[in-house]
Every structure is written in C-alpha cells, then in structure tokens.
Enzyme design. Structure first.
Site, short mmCIF file in Angstrom:
data_model
loop_
_atom_site.label_atom_id
_atom_site.label_comp_id
_atom_site.label_asym_id
_atom_site.label_seq_id
_atom_site.Cartn_x
_atom_site.Cartn_y
_atom_site.Cartn_z
CE LYS A 105 92.22 -53.12 81.25
NZ LYS A 105 93.37 -53.90 80.72
N1 LIG Z 1 100.82 -54.11 83.40
C1 LIG Z 1 100.46 -55.09 82.57
O1 LIG Z 1 100.63 -56.29 82.87
C2 LIG Z 1 99.87 -54.76 81.23
C3 LIG Z 1 99.45 -55.81 80.42
C4 LIG Z 1 98.97 -55.54 79.13
C5 LIG Z 1 98.91 -54.21 78.70
N2 LIG Z 1 99.29 -53.21 79.51
C6 LIG Z 1 99.21 -51.85 78.98
O2 LIG Z 1 100.51 -51.27 78.97
C7 LIG Z 1 100.40 -49.86 79.18
C8 LIG Z 1 101.29 -49.48 80.37
O3 LIG Z 1 100.86 -50.20 81.51
P1 LIG Z 1 101.75 -50.29 82.85
O4 LIG Z 1 101.18 -51.39 83.66
O5 LIG Z 1 103.20 -50.26 82.50
O6 LIG Z 1 101.35 -48.91 83.53
P2 LIG Z 1 102.15 -48.11 84.65
O7 LIG Z 1 101.15 -47.28 85.36
O8 LIG Z 1 103.05 -49.00 85.43
O9 LIG Z 1 103.12 -47.15 83.78
C9 LIG Z 1 102.64 -46.22 82.86
C10 LIG Z 1 103.83 -45.38 82.39
O10 LIG Z 1 103.38 -44.47 81.37
C11 LIG Z 1 103.77 -43.15 81.75
N3 LIG Z 1 102.75 -42.24 81.24
C12 LIG Z 1 101.51 -42.01 81.72
N4 LIG Z 1 100.88 -41.10 80.96
C13 LIG Z 1 101.73 -40.78 79.98
C14 LIG Z 1 101.66 -39.89 78.88
N5 LIG Z 1 100.57 -39.16 78.66
N6 LIG Z 1 102.74 -39.81 78.06
C15 LIG Z 1 103.83 -40.55 78.30
N7 LIG Z 1 103.97 -41.40 79.30
C16 LIG Z 1 102.93 -41.50 80.14
C17 LIG Z 1 103.87 -43.15 83.25
O11 LIG Z 1 104.70 -42.10 83.73
C18 LIG Z 1 104.48 -44.53 83.47
O12 LIG Z 1 105.88 -44.46 83.23
C19 LIG Z 1 98.91 -49.58 79.36
O13 LIG Z 1 98.35 -49.25 78.12
C20 LIG Z 1 98.36 -50.92 79.82
O14 LIG Z 1 96.97 -51.06 79.51
C21 LIG Z 1 99.77 -53.45 80.77
#
Ligand SMILES: NC(=O)c1ccc[n+]([C@@H]2O[C@H](COP(=O)([O-])OP(=O)(O)OC[C@H]3O[C@@H](n4cnc5c(N)ncnc54)[C@H](O)[C@@H]3O)[C@@H](O)[C@H]2O)c1
Length: 418
Positions: A105
C-alpha cells in the site's frame, strides 16, 4: 471520534485468528512485520511559486505469494501505521481470493482537494519517481484508493514508462481504458460488494429484495454498490458522503442521487428532492436498516457507537471500518459482519485481470471480466463461510484463517532465506 492504530488492530485480529486455529507464533511471525517500508519527502512547486513538502509512503507487507499489490491513498490523515495496516490487509485479501499477489500500500499525506489539477499531477509524478526503485510489474503493482483515481494511475504509468524508456502498462492497475485499463475495473469493488451481499443473504435464507440498506460513503465503492444493490431490488434507505447523508424509509431514488453526484463536485448536503431527510454520518451508522455498508473510511464503527447499530448484517466495503472492541460488542449482540478482506476484494480481483491483460497484451470483454469476478468472489465467500463453520468462529476469523493457511503453506514450501 477516537482514531485507533490500524496496525495494532490488525495484529490483534491476526493473533486471535492464530489462537482459534492453534497455530504457533513461529509459523506466522513473519506476517507480523512488513517486508519493506519506504518513507519519501515530496517537494511540490505550487502554482503560486511557493514550495511545500509532503510525506509519502510505500509499504510492501509481503511478497510471499507474488508481487506486492495495493492502492495509493491520497488523504490528509495518511500515516505510516495506516499504510502498514492497509498493506497487511492486502496480503490477506489476495490470499483469500487466491491471487498470485502479495500485499502492499502507498499514500501521500495531503488533502487532494486543496491542490489544483496541475499540482496534483506534479505531486503524483514526484511520488512515482520517489518510489520507482521498489515498484514494477514483477515487484509491486499500485492501484487507486481513497483520493486517487484512474487519472492518477495514468500519470503513474506514464512517469514509470518515461523513466524506463518504453510503455509499461502492467506497472499499475485501475488505469483509464485508453491507457490499458480493464473493462469492469471501475465498478469491480462495488460489484464485488453486491455479489458478497447476495451470497450472505442466500446463506441466511433471506431475500435481498426485502432488505433495507444504509451505505456510508458515495465515492467509487459506495455509489456502485448502491446502484447495483438498488438494481437487485434492495431498498437503499440511507446514503452519505463526507458532507452528511440522506434518509428515506421508503427507499432513496439512487439513480437520481448518483446523477446529482456525477454532475460535478456535488455534495449530498446540497441535494434536495423534497422528501428525503438530511442526516449526519453519525445518524447513518445507527439508521434503522437490515444491512449497514460502511464504504468510506476506517474506524467508523467503534465502541462509542457499536451498541447503537440496528442492522443485523454489516458488509465492510471500506478497509478497517470496525475497531476490535466494536467487533466484539457487535458479535456479542449477534450482528453478523462480513469482513473487509473478503467483502471488498472485488477491486483487486479485477486489478489482477488488468495486470494479466497488460502482461499478455490482450483485451478481455467486460462480460468475461465480470464472470471471472463473480466466480472468484463466490468461491471465496463459500471458502470463508466454510472456514468459519469449521472453526466455529465468526467470518472475520474464518477469512484470516483461510489466508493464514495459504500464506504459511507457501512460506513452508519456499523455506526461510538464507
Ligand atoms: N476503490 C476501490 O477499488 C477500493 C477497493 C477496496 C477497498 N476500498 C476501500 O473502500 C473505501 C472507499 O474507497 P473509494 O475508492 O470509494 O473512495 P472515494 O474517495 O471514491 O470515496 C470515499 C467516499 O467517502 C466519503 N467520505 C470521506 N470521509 C468521510 C467521512 N469521514 N465520513 C463519511 N463519508 C466520508 C467521501 O465523501 C466519498 O463519498 C476505502 O476504505 C477504501 O480503502 C476501495
């Protein structure tokens, strides 16, 4: 809300899983220590001519089963312990879905919304250059995470290729289709969440169409999960982003809400359909619903709010959304948690598809990618479920045990160098 040390949390879960399966510490001790941790300082010339220096990291937790794999997080709260924990989770995630990858990561400690697009590009390129000695298609393959997207991956690919002198698409996944990205990658994590949620309902003999779901986070993962679960007939009663959330007990109009978000940098606090109520993120966690899907940041479910949760099933779309204490509290109340290392593995599964296509210079149809994802996620769900039943433990430990077996088997067969 208290911020827990994510790496210590990971170690507690790991030790507990080893205890459940009676695995002696010597057999898994190497998994308690990341193989390599790199900290870099990233100077950036801002558009106004001033210079600022940001912290960047890349951690390779394990390359036992293949090249390191894991996202690049761009967020103001990124620190070394978060990155270590996220890297370790990638090791276990890849082992659960049985991919030939290890875990890694990276991150840059900055709020990307405070940078102009040209500043973000320069910072991404400088970061890529700084971690370049340790990444590569056979060494460590980054991908998007919170705060990063396909554009950032395209810049990583370009910077790496320019330095090496020829195009190397397989150095990073989650790229735009025009730059060698895979069809289906953008939707993969949310699609995986949907597959796992459906499998969970099947195991519980429940109909997804009867389920009321609350989703925290409307970014990549949350919005795709909301869209696909809505299409499957579930009632999405609450959603939120960083600005707050929306609630409608009769079900939110997800396509309209997604259209609103997609039409520019639109926050849910500004959404108004005249019927849905505005709620806070704290209220979303305790929404009256059947399934809660945290899809934003880590540490959202803690000892402070665990007892207020009304959902009977939690599907962890975010990484590390539940603290160890909250996990115990929820378990003692009979709340079923589908752990992150299984639930959100869809992203890395399709990243694997992208890497394979890039290495072989072939392009798969989207249907082929989606079928592969469905097959791998369904198999992983069944194996984790079976592991939890066999060891009479909750799914989180069932998942860690499954991964621990695969990782320690590889370790035994490879042997300890020198
Ligand atoms: N994108 C991927 O392929 C992927 C894969 C596995 C895991 N994840 C995990 O999923 C989660 C989201 O990832 P993503 O890619 O959708 O991110 P992203 O940046 O696209 O979206 C994050 C979302 O969370 C919201 N957010 C941020 N801080 C917040 C808070 N304090 N309270 C409430 N909402 C909040 C933002 O406004 C946004 O809507 C993360 O934990 C990431 O590690 C993502």
């Amino acid at each position: 809300m208290t911020r827990e040390n994510q790496y210590e949390n990971f170690l507690k879960f790991l030790d507990k899983a080893a205890e459940v399966m009676h695995m002696p510490q010597d057999e898994y001790i190497i998994l308690k220590y990341p193989e390599r941790e790199l900290k870099v300082s990233l100077p950036l010339k801002k558009d106004d001519g001033s210079v600022q220096v940001y912290d960047g990291y890349r951690v390779q937790h394990s390359t036992l089963r293949g090249p390191g794999k894991g996202g690049i997080r761009i967020h103001q709260h990124v620190d070394i312990d978060d990155v270590k924990a996220l890297a370790a989770m990638m090791t276990f995630k890849c082992a659960i879905v049985n991919l030939p990858f290890g875990g890694a990561k990276g991150g840059i400690c900055v709020n990307p919304s405070t940078l102009s697009i040209t500043e973000l590009e320069r910072l991404t390129r400088r970061y890529t250059s700084a971690i370049l000695p340790i990444i590569g298609p056979e060494k460590d393959v980054p991908a998007p995470d919170v705060g990063s997207n396909s554009q950032i991956m395209d810049w990583v690919m370009d910077t790496y290729s320019m330095t090496k002198g020829y195009p190397i698409q397989s150095v990073v996944t989650g790229k735009d289709i025009d730059v060698g990205g895979s069809l289906g990658r953008k939707e993969a994590t949310g699609r995986g969440i949907t597959i796992i949620t459906q499998q969970m309902m099947k195991a519980l003999d429940k109909d997804i169409r009867q389920m009321r779901i609350a989703i925290q986070g409307m970014g990549n993962v949350g919005s795709i999960s909301a869209t696909l679960l809505h299409e499957k007939g579930a009632k999405i009663v609450a959603v939120s982003d960083v600005s707050g959330g929306l609630y409608n007990k009769n079900g939110l109009d997800i396509p309209v809400i997604i259209g609103f978000i997609d039409s520019g940098k639109r926050l849910l606090k500004d959404y108004d359909d005249g019927v849905s109520a505005h709620i806070t993120n704290a209220e979303l966690i305790r929404t009256d619903c059947d399934i809660l899907i945290p899809a934003a940041m880590e540490n959202q479910i803690t000892a402070e709010n665990a007892d207020d949760i009304k959902a009977s099933v939690i599907v962890e779309a975010a990484n590390g959304p539940t603290s160890k204490e909250a996990d115990e509290m929820l378990n003692s109340r009979g709340v079923l948690i589908v752990p992150d290392i299984l639930a959100n593995a869809g992203g890395v599964v399709v990243s694997y598809c992208e890497w394979v296509q890039n290495i072989q210079s072939i392009i798969w149809e989207e249907d082929d990618v989606n079928h592969m994802l469905e097959r791998i996620m369904t198999r992983a769900f069944n194996e984790v479920y079976e592991s939890a039943v066999n060891y009479n433990c909750r799914m989180r430990y069932g998942a860690i045990i499954l991964a621990l077996k695969r990782l320690t088997n590889t370790f035994k067969k490879r042997g300890m160098y020198p």
